[in-house]
Motif scaffolding. Structure first.
Motif, PDB file in Angstrom:
ATOM      1  N   PRO A  13     103.039   5.041  -6.167  1.00 39.77           N
ATOM      2  CA  PRO A  13     103.248   4.866  -7.619  1.00 39.77           C
ATOM      3  C   PRO A  13     102.223   5.671  -8.414  1.00 39.77           C
ATOM      4  CG  PRO A  13     102.136   2.960  -6.705  1.00 39.77           C
ATOM      5  CD  PRO A  13     102.473   3.849  -5.536  1.00 39.77           C
ATOM      6  N   SER A  45      98.434   6.964  -7.440  1.00 41.65           N
ATOM      7  CA  SER A  45      97.503   5.891  -7.094  1.00 41.65           C
ATOM      8  C   SER A  45      96.824   6.186  -5.750  1.00 41.65           C
ATOM      9  CB  SER A  45      98.253   4.556  -7.022  1.00 41.65           C
ATOM     10  OG  SER A  45      97.395   3.533  -6.569  1.00 41.65           O
ATOM     11  N   SER A  57      97.523   2.097  -3.716  1.00 38.76           N
ATOM     12  CA  SER A  57      98.772   1.328  -3.769  1.00 38.76           C
ATOM     13  C   SER A  57      99.931   2.166  -3.233  1.00 38.76           C
ATOM     14  CB  SER A  57      99.077   0.883  -5.204  1.00 38.76           C
ATOM     15  OG  SER A  57      98.030   0.062  -5.703  1.00 38.76           O
ATOM     16  N   TYR A 115     104.558   1.766  -2.643  1.00 42.17           N
ATOM     17  CA  TYR A 115     105.742   0.952  -2.934  1.00 42.17           C
ATOM     18  C   TYR A 115     106.052   0.032  -1.758  1.00 42.17           C
ATOM     19  CZ  TYR A 115     106.780   4.021  -6.888  1.00 42.17           C
ATOM     20  OH  TYR A 115     106.728   4.717  -8.065  1.00 42.17           O
ATOM     21  N   ASP A 116     106.533  -1.161  -2.100  1.00 48.32           N
ATOM     22  CA  ASP A 116     107.004  -2.097  -1.089  1.00 48.32           C
ATOM     23  C   ASP A 116     108.497  -1.845  -0.877  1.00 48.32           C
ATOM     24  OD1 ASP A 116     107.343  -4.122   0.679  1.00 48.32           O
ATOM     25  OD2 ASP A 116     107.060  -5.752  -0.765  1.00 48.32           O
ATOM     26  N   THR A 168     104.711  -2.972  -5.872  1.00 46.75           N
ATOM     27  CA  THR A 168     103.672  -2.227  -5.147  1.00 46.75           C
ATOM     28  C   THR A 168     102.818  -3.177  -4.298  1.00 46.75           C
ATOM     29  OG1 THR A 168     102.124  -2.406  -7.004  1.00 46.75           O
ATOM     30  CG2 THR A 168     103.548  -0.458  -6.941  1.00 46.75           C
TER      31      THR A 168
END
Length: 695
Positions: A156, A164, A167, A169-170, A192
């Motif tokens: 992200p 970032s 972090s 993405y999930d 995230t």
């Protein structure tokens, strides 16, 4: 007749007065003989008392005189009393050579130990360098060649539009990997999570792979590198205390070699560390060797160098040996490409330092302090031969005699410690001030050293080398100014300048201007660190100098433990880090004004000297102009000539051996001077000193 009668009583009166005067003179002469040993003879100098006392002793025991042709003491008699002056190390150095070939070879031997000190101190900085650009590693997308596409699918963006660091993405990355059209999965609204499988680092920005990169000490674990550096200084505190004691018990060379061996073992095991716990434990070992691996050779060289060369040797060794190695260290790290290889390869020169056990001489002063006087004399004879100096055997006999009758007795009667410093109010104030100044300057110096690794993240190796290059002109400037303007004003000016430039850097928005001001702050921090390093040893009296300086250095390591957290603040704000360094610099500079100046002053030897030292100075006192510009000579010590371990205060020694006036050389199984004569001589000197002190 009347006139004759009148004159007769006057004549009888004059005769009576004359007889009274003669009788009074005889009585006074007898009294003077009785009081000769108590120092009450009016108008008589102390030297005359000592000579007459010597004649009295000689007449009582029929001592033979020295052989006038050779200058050697005659050995036909059993005892020879010499009320002359002792021969001290500083008195002997001009005879055997103050800076000859022997001292120059020792000076050259400092080179490998300067490398060890640079590696031990700076090596960990490069091993734990944190990269500036990195992002989460997603194994399922590793086969995608286009890095930009991988980041678009998994990372992200922050509010400023950058990707970032911590972090991702999930998302179902397996489905993304096998999808024919991955663009449909570009969705910035996905939830995230923190990085799950490590990080991807930019090899262009950081071609050197650090432990921080390998173990992932970033994001929520970025304090691990700071903690490891703090543990390094914890080891320095323990090592400083332990090796200081070891150096007193086993000698300087033993402490030097053992500390280098500890650095060798710690560096090798560091290269094998599998996790943070092992890495931190090995850094504690290496930290325990820090300071001792260089300080012992530093002290050893200064002990054999004459007083007028010590400032030059002390600073030039750092300028021409230590400074180039600090500049070379980042490029050695970069050439190895990996922190494990860097730690292992730099251990090789440390292994060569173990040969110093057979190559370097032991400290002659330490040999005397432990009773090995014959070994010390043989060592000093070797120094004279190496320097092509011819010294009469009687000189070494005199030196051996002085050591036997004074140094060993002094050391046996010594009961000093750190607490002794705080028994005198003035000395206690000086000690507290020196601790605060040294802690502030140590934190400022170490903070600027470590700040070089975070101020310019894009050119960290270049900027670090430029910052280390300031050591060379800084040490030269110390040599040029310290013995002209004095310790106090130099410390005040240079420390405050370091603080001012740090504050300027903190308030500057332009990155180039900030780097320039920070470099200036580092330059002046180098200077004030070297000044206070020498100044602290000059303010403390001789009898507590070693323990006091060791304690001050230990408190400096305590302050250095806080420098990694201060540099860690750069992750929040670089200006905040520089602001703290600037305030501490100004604080240390102003505190320096309350310490006494030592230039052109006889250094304190006893606790009484330390309690009176600087009493006549004012805050505006300057040695280069105005009052105090000329050397202030204190009354000459009446006990002996020696300048390195002398003392005259009975209150500071519990051993009565320290207050003898008669120095005796005793052959085995022969007559010795009675203790009554020694006590009489002692009372003579004490009474005379007391009466003249009252006047």
């Amino acid at each position: 007749m009347e006139n004759n009668n009148n004159k007769q009583p006057n004549k009888n009166k004059d005769d009576k007065d004359g007889r009274k005067r003669v009788r009074s003179e005889k009585i006074n002469n007898k009294k003077s003989l009785r009081t000769r040993d108590t120092g009450q003879q009016a108008g008589q100098s102390l030297e005359e008392l000592r000579v007459k006392y010597n004649e009295k002793i000689d007449s009582n025991i029929n001592l033979p005189s020295p052989d006038s042709r050779s200058g050697n003491v005659s050995r036909q008699g059993s005892v020879f009393v010499d009320l002359g002056q002792f021969l001290d190390f500083d008195d002997l150095l001009p005879l055997i050579g103050e800076f000859g070939w022997f001292q120059k070879l020792l000076f050259i031997f400092m080179i490998p130990f300067c490398f060890i000190a640079a590696f031990v101190y700076l090596g960990q900085i490069f091993m734990t360098l944190a990269p500036h650009n990195y992002y989460c590693f997603v194994p399922e997308l590793a086969l995608i060649d286009n890095e930009t596409e991988r980041m678009e699918l998994s990372i992200p963006r922050e509010k400023d539009g950058s990707y970032s660091h911590c972090s991702m993405y999930d998302a179902n990355y397996t489905a993304i990997h096998f999808a024919l059209n991955r663009s449909i999965y570009l969705n910035m609204s996905w939830p995230t999570i923190r990085c799950q499988a490590g990080y991807v680092f930019d090899p262009v920005e950081m071609p050197f792979r650090t432990a921080t990169m390998e173990f992932g000490w970033v994001c929520d674990r970025d304090y691990f590198a700071t903690l490891a550096q703090m543990l390094f200084f914890l080891g320095s505190i323990l090592g400083g205390l332990g090796y200081g004691r070891l150096a007193d018990l086993c000698g300087r060379i033993t402490a030097l070699v053992s500390s280098c061996f500890l650095a060798l073992v710690g560096s090798l095991f560091t290269s094998l560390a599998p996790n943070f716990v092992a890495f931190a434990a090995t850094r504690v070992l290496v930290g325990a060797s820090y300071d001792t691996c260089f300080t012992m050779i530093y002290i050893l060289v200064l002990e054999y160098v004459g007083p007028k060369y010590r400032t030059f040797v002390a600073n030039m060794s750092l300028a021409i040996f230590y400074a180039p190695f600090t500049m070379l260290m980042p490029w050695l790290a970069l050439s190895t490409y990996n922190w494990r290889t860097f730690s292992a390869l730099c251990a090789i020169p440390i292994s060569l330092s173990l040969l110093s056990f057979w190559l370097l001489p032991e400290s002659a002063r330490w040999l005397v302090s432990v009773g090995q006087i014959d070994n010390a004399v043989e060592l000093l004879k070797r120094v004279a031969r190496r320097n092509n100096k011819t010294v009469a055997p009687s000189v070494f006999d005199h030196f051996r005699f002085s050591c036997q009758q004074f140094y060993r007795e002094e050391l046996q009667g010594r009961h000093f410690g750190i607490c002794s410093i705080f028994k005198k109010p003035r000395m206690a104030r000086y000690m507290v001030l020196m601790i605060l100044i040294w802690m502030a300057i140590s934190l400022v110096y170490d903070g600027h050293v470590r700040a070089a690794s975070v101020l310019d993240m894009h050119n960290v190796f270049v900027f670090f080398s430029i910052a280390c290059a300031t050591e060379l002109p800084g040490n030269i400037l110390v040599i040029l100014t310290l013995d002209r303007f004095g310790r106090r004003w130099c410390a005040f000016v240079f420390t405050c300048l370091s603080g001012v430039f740090s504050l300027v850097a903190a308030g500057t928005k332009n990155s180039k201007h900030m780097l320039g001001a920070a470099l200036a702050g580092r330059f002046f921090a180098n200077i004030c660190y070297n000044i206070v390093l020498q100044w602290a040893a000059e303010v403390l009296p001789t009898v507590v100098r070693a323990q006091g300086v060791s304690f001050i250095h230990t408190m400096g390591y305590v302050a250095m433990m806080m420098s990694p957290p201060v540099v860690y603040l750069s992750s929040v704000s670089t200006s905040l880090m520089l602001l703290i360094l600037g305030i501490l610099g100004l604080l240390g500079g102003f505190l320096a004004l309350f310490l006494p100046e030592t230039l052109y002053h006889d250094l304190p030897q006893t606790l009484s000297d330390g309690a009176d030292f600087g009493r006549e100075q004012r805050i505006w006192h300057g040695p280069c102009c105005g009052p105090g510009s000329k050397r202030v000579k204190r009354p000459q010590r009446l006990w002996h000539q020696g300048s390195s371990l002398r003392t005259i205060s009975r209150d500071e020694f519990r051993s009565t051996k320290m207050h003898r006036v008669a120095r005796t050389r005793v052959a085995p199984r022969k007559t010795q001077i009675s203790s009554q004569d020694t006590v009489a001589a002692e009372k003579m000197i004490q009474t005379y000193t007391f009466e003249h002190g009252q006047k």
